[in-house]
Motif scaffolding. Structure first.
Motif, PDB file in Angstrom:
ATOM      1  N   MET A   1      42.204 -20.299  -6.305  1.00 23.45           N
ATOM      2  CA  MET A   1      41.932 -21.247  -7.380  1.00 23.45           C
ATOM      3  C   MET A   1      42.857 -20.981  -8.544  1.00 23.45           C
ATOM      4  N   VAL A   2      43.512 -22.010  -9.012  1.00 19.76           N
ATOM      5  CA  VAL A   2      44.348 -21.863 -10.197  1.00 19.76           C
ATOM      6  C   VAL A   2      43.527 -22.362 -11.386  1.00 19.76           C
ATOM      7  N   THR A   3      43.174 -21.464 -12.279  1.00 19.99           N
ATOM      8  CA  THR A   3      42.352 -21.831 -13.448  1.00 19.99           C
ATOM      9  C   THR A   3      43.175 -21.635 -14.714  1.00 19.99           C
ATOM     10  N   PRO A   4      42.707 -22.160 -15.841  1.00 17.64           N
ATOM     11  CA  PRO A   4      43.479 -21.968 -17.078  1.00 17.64           C
ATOM     12  C   PRO A   4      43.677 -20.492 -17.427  1.00 17.64           C
ATOM     13  N   SER A   5      42.728 -19.629 -16.948  1.00 19.57           N
ATOM     14  CA  SER A   5      42.860 -18.220 -17.326  1.00 19.57           C
ATOM     15  C   SER A   5      43.478 -17.356 -16.231  1.00 19.57           C
ATOM     16  N   GLY A   6      43.932 -17.961 -15.155  1.00 20.88           N
ATOM     17  CA  GLY A   6      44.600 -17.178 -14.128  1.00 20.88           C
ATOM     18  C   GLY A   6      44.249 -17.660 -12.728  1.00 20.88           C
ATOM     19  N   VAL A   7      44.812 -16.948 -11.735  1.00 23.88           N
ATOM     20  CA  VAL A   7      44.590 -17.320 -10.341  1.00 23.88           C
ATOM     21  C   VAL A   7      43.536 -16.393  -9.747  1.00 23.88           C
ATOM     22  N   ILE A   8      42.502 -16.958  -9.130  1.00 23.14           N
ATOM     23  CA  ILE A   8      41.476 -16.133  -8.492  1.00 23.14           C
ATOM     24  C   ILE A   8      41.353 -16.503  -7.021  1.00 23.14           C
ATOM     25  N   LEU A   9      40.966 -15.524  -6.226  1.00 21.50           N
ATOM     26  CA  LEU A   9      40.724 -15.784  -4.819  1.00 21.50           C
ATOM     27  C   LEU A   9      39.341 -16.392  -4.709  1.00 21.50           C
ATOM     28  N   GLY A  10      39.254 -17.650  -4.579  1.00 19.10           N
ATOM     29  CA  GLY A  10      37.939 -18.283  -4.577  1.00 19.10           C
ATOM     30  C   GLY A  10      38.038 -19.749  -4.236  1.00 19.10           C
ATOM     31  N   GLY A  11      37.117 -20.501  -4.726  1.00 11.00           N
ATOM     32  CA  GLY A  11      37.128 -21.908  -4.377  1.00 11.00           C
ATOM     33  C   GLY A  11      36.230 -22.743  -5.259  1.00 11.00           C
ATOM     34  N   VAL A  12      35.999 -23.948  -4.795  1.00  8.90           N
ATOM     35  CA  VAL A  12      35.223 -24.931  -5.540  1.00  8.90           C
ATOM     36  C   VAL A  12      34.068 -25.383  -4.657  1.00  8.90           C
ATOM     37  N   ALA A  13      32.865 -25.379  -5.204  1.00 10.11           N
ATOM     38  CA  ALA A  13      31.726 -25.916  -4.451  1.00 10.11           C
ATOM     39  C   ALA A  13      31.492 -27.351  -4.899  1.00 10.11           C
ATOM     40  N   VAL A  14      31.391 -28.246  -3.925  1.00  9.26           N
ATOM     41  CA  VAL A  14      31.213 -29.663  -4.232  1.00  9.26           C
ATOM     42  C   VAL A  14      29.905 -30.149  -3.628  1.00  9.26           C
ATOM     43  N   ASP A  15      29.092 -30.762  -4.445  1.00  9.54           N
ATOM     44  CA  ASP A  15      27.857 -31.363  -3.954  1.00  9.54           C
ATOM     45  C   ASP A  15      28.035 -32.868  -4.075  1.00  9.54           C
ATOM     46  N   ARG A  16      28.083 -33.538  -2.934  1.00  9.40           N
ATOM     47  CA  ARG A  16      28.482 -34.943  -2.881  1.00  9.40           C
ATOM     48  C   ARG A  16      29.836 -35.103  -3.596  1.00  9.40           C
ATOM     49  N   GLU A  17      29.903 -35.759  -4.736  1.00 10.80           N
ATOM     50  CA  GLU A  17      31.230 -35.952  -5.341  1.00 10.80           C
ATOM     51  C   GLU A  17      31.394 -35.137  -6.610  1.00 10.80           C
ATOM     52  N   ARG A  18      30.501 -34.151  -6.797  1.00 11.83           N
ATOM     53  CA  ARG A  18      30.503 -33.433  -8.060  1.00 11.83           C
ATOM     54  C   ARG A  18      30.872 -31.967  -7.846  1.00 11.83           C
ATOM     55  N   ILE A  19      31.747 -31.448  -8.693  1.00 17.30           N
ATOM     56  CA  ILE A  19      32.039 -30.011  -8.634  1.00 17.30           C
ATOM     57  C   ILE A  19      30.869 -29.285  -9.287  1.00 17.30           C
ATOM     58  N   VAL A  20      30.196 -28.421  -8.515  1.00 23.08           N
ATOM     59  CA  VAL A  20      29.027 -27.739  -9.061  1.00 23.08           C
ATOM     60  C   VAL A  20      29.281 -26.256  -9.318  1.00 23.08           C
ATOM     61  N   TYR A  21      30.366 -25.734  -8.758  1.00 24.29           N
ATOM     62  CA  TYR A  21      30.632 -24.315  -8.967  1.00 24.29           C
ATOM     63  C   TYR A  21      32.110 -24.030  -8.756  1.00 24.29           C
ATOM     64  N   VAL A  22      32.650 -23.169  -9.603  1.00 25.48           N
ATOM     65  CA  VAL A  22      34.017 -22.684  -9.429  1.00 25.48           C
ATOM     66  C   VAL A  22      33.946 -21.175  -9.538  1.00 25.48           C
ATOM     67  N   GLY A  23      34.405 -20.464  -8.544  1.00 29.67           N
ATOM     68  CA  GLY A  23      34.323 -19.003  -8.658  1.00 29.67           C
ATOM     69  C   GLY A  23      34.911 -18.295  -7.460  1.00 29.67           C
ATOM     70  N   SER A  24      34.742 -16.980  -7.459  1.00 31.08           N
ATOM     71  CA  SER A  24      35.344 -16.180  -6.392  1.00 31.08           C
ATOM     72  C   SER A  24      34.514 -16.319  -5.115  1.00 31.08           C
ATOM     73  N   ASP A  25      35.166 -16.060  -3.981  1.00 28.91           N
ATOM     74  CA  ASP A  25      34.551 -16.294  -2.669  1.00 28.91           C
ATOM     75  C   ASP A  25      33.225 -15.564  -2.487  1.00 28.91           C
ATOM     76  N   ASP A  26      33.171 -14.288  -2.908  1.00 25.00           N
ATOM     77  CA  ASP A  26      31.971 -13.507  -2.619  1.00 25.00           C
ATOM     78  C   ASP A  26      30.752 -13.949  -3.442  1.00 25.00           C
ATOM     79  N   LEU A  27      30.959 -14.788  -4.431  1.00 24.63           N
ATOM     80  CA  LEU A  27      29.821 -15.267  -5.214  1.00 24.63           C
ATOM     81  C   LEU A  27      29.246 -16.586  -4.691  1.00 24.63           C
ATOM     82  N   PHE A  28      29.891 -17.116  -3.664  1.00 25.85           N
ATOM     83  CA  PHE A  28      29.379 -18.358  -3.088  1.00 25.85           C
ATOM     84  C   PHE A  28      28.128 -18.080  -2.260  1.00 25.85           C
TER      85      PHE A  28
END
Ligand SMILES: [Zn+2]
Length: 283
Positions: A1-28
């Motif tokens: 994930m490229v975020t304003p504060s840096g690059v993290i190994l993670g992803g985006v959780a999407v519920d239907r068409e909405r981003i509900v979470y952005v974070g590192s893989d192990d927190l999913f």
């Protein structure tokens, strides 16, 4: 994930068409009702000029394409697996020269999947639609932009309503996967306001925003949605929305069941029109 504060190994959780979470893989967390998919992102319309719009002023299209495609590919390696590129033929030039150049450069340099959006700003472009469709170009951008040919921005010529309407009929008749894209700005009031601000000696960034009030964009979004509804109801995609009024119009049409989508530019989410408010800081 490229975020304003840096690059993290993670992803985006999407519920239907909405981003509900952005974070590192192990927190999913896995929920029984959710799918976890590893895959790519489709950037449906690259918004990074000049490549997205086919070259900086004065630089030949092919040259700019070759210069920019490498950067585009490097960006793609960050997770975007498919790009939509504008063909961006000027009003009196054929889409095909640009399409052929895009395919050639794409095959040589691009490491990701690529598709193209055609341009419809003239009778010539309208006549090219069937052959473009046959070659796999099934989305078309219509320009209601605030540039008149005389000010040197002829490349971004205006699509008149008759052409836009007939293009919508064509896309509706063809059906899936056709999409009608609209650049929405009401040209005449923008020229008037620009002239007024220039006379006041204004040449600042805020003057740019003042010369382009939200209603001038929203009015054209309304036009696009209504015209599409009455031209066989093809999918309608409003590009680079910059105002809340426009979002409301798209949301309202969707709530009523019309096939309307909208996008925005990352810059519109990170900047305001205030001079001292520049930068991609998180607020
Ligand atoms: Zn545009």
């Amino acid at each position: 994930m490229v975020t304003p504060s840096g690059v993290i190994l993670g992803g985006v959780a999407v519920d239907r068409e909405r981003i509900v979470y952005v974070g590192s893989d192990d927190l999913f967390t896995e929920s029984p009702s959710s799918h976890r998919r590893r895959g790519g992102i489709c950037d449906s319309r690259t918004n990074r000029p000049p490549c997205a719009h086919g070259g900086a002023p004065g630089v030949p299209f092919e040259e700019e394409l070759y210069r920019q495609f490498k950067n585009e590919t490097e960006g793609a390696l960050r997770g975007v697996t498919t790009f939509g590129h504008m063909i961006m033929a000027p009003q009196h030039e054929s889409n095909f020269r640009y399409l052929n150049a895009l395919i050639k450069a794409g095959n040589e340099l691009f490491l990701r999947r690529l598709f193209s959006h055609g341009v419809v700003t003239s009778e010539l472009h309208l006549a090219e639609q069937p052959e473009l469709w046959r070659r796999g170009v099934t989305s078309f951008k219509h320009f209601w932009n605030a540039y008149k040919g005389a000010d040197g921005m002829g490349i971004l010529s205006h699509t008149d309503e008759s052409i836009a309407y007939r293009s919508l009929l064509f896309i509706a008749e063809k059906g899936y996967p056709g999409v009608a894209m609209f650049h929405c700005e009401e040209i005449d009031p923008i020229y008037l306001l620009t002239e007024k601000l220039r006379k006041q000696g204004r040449n600042d960034l805020e003057a740019w925003a003042e010369s382009r009030p939200p209603w001038a964009e929203a009015k054209r979004i309304y036009d696009a949605i209504e015209m599409a509804k009455n031209a066989g109801n093809p999918p309608c995609y409003i590009v680079h929305i910059s105002c809340a009024e426009g979002v409301d119009l798209v949301a309202g049409a969707r709530q009523r069941g019309y096939p309307v989508w909208g996008e925005t530019n990352p810059a519109f989410l990170t900047h305001t029109c205030k001079m001292d408010d520049l930068g991609a800081g998180v607020r």
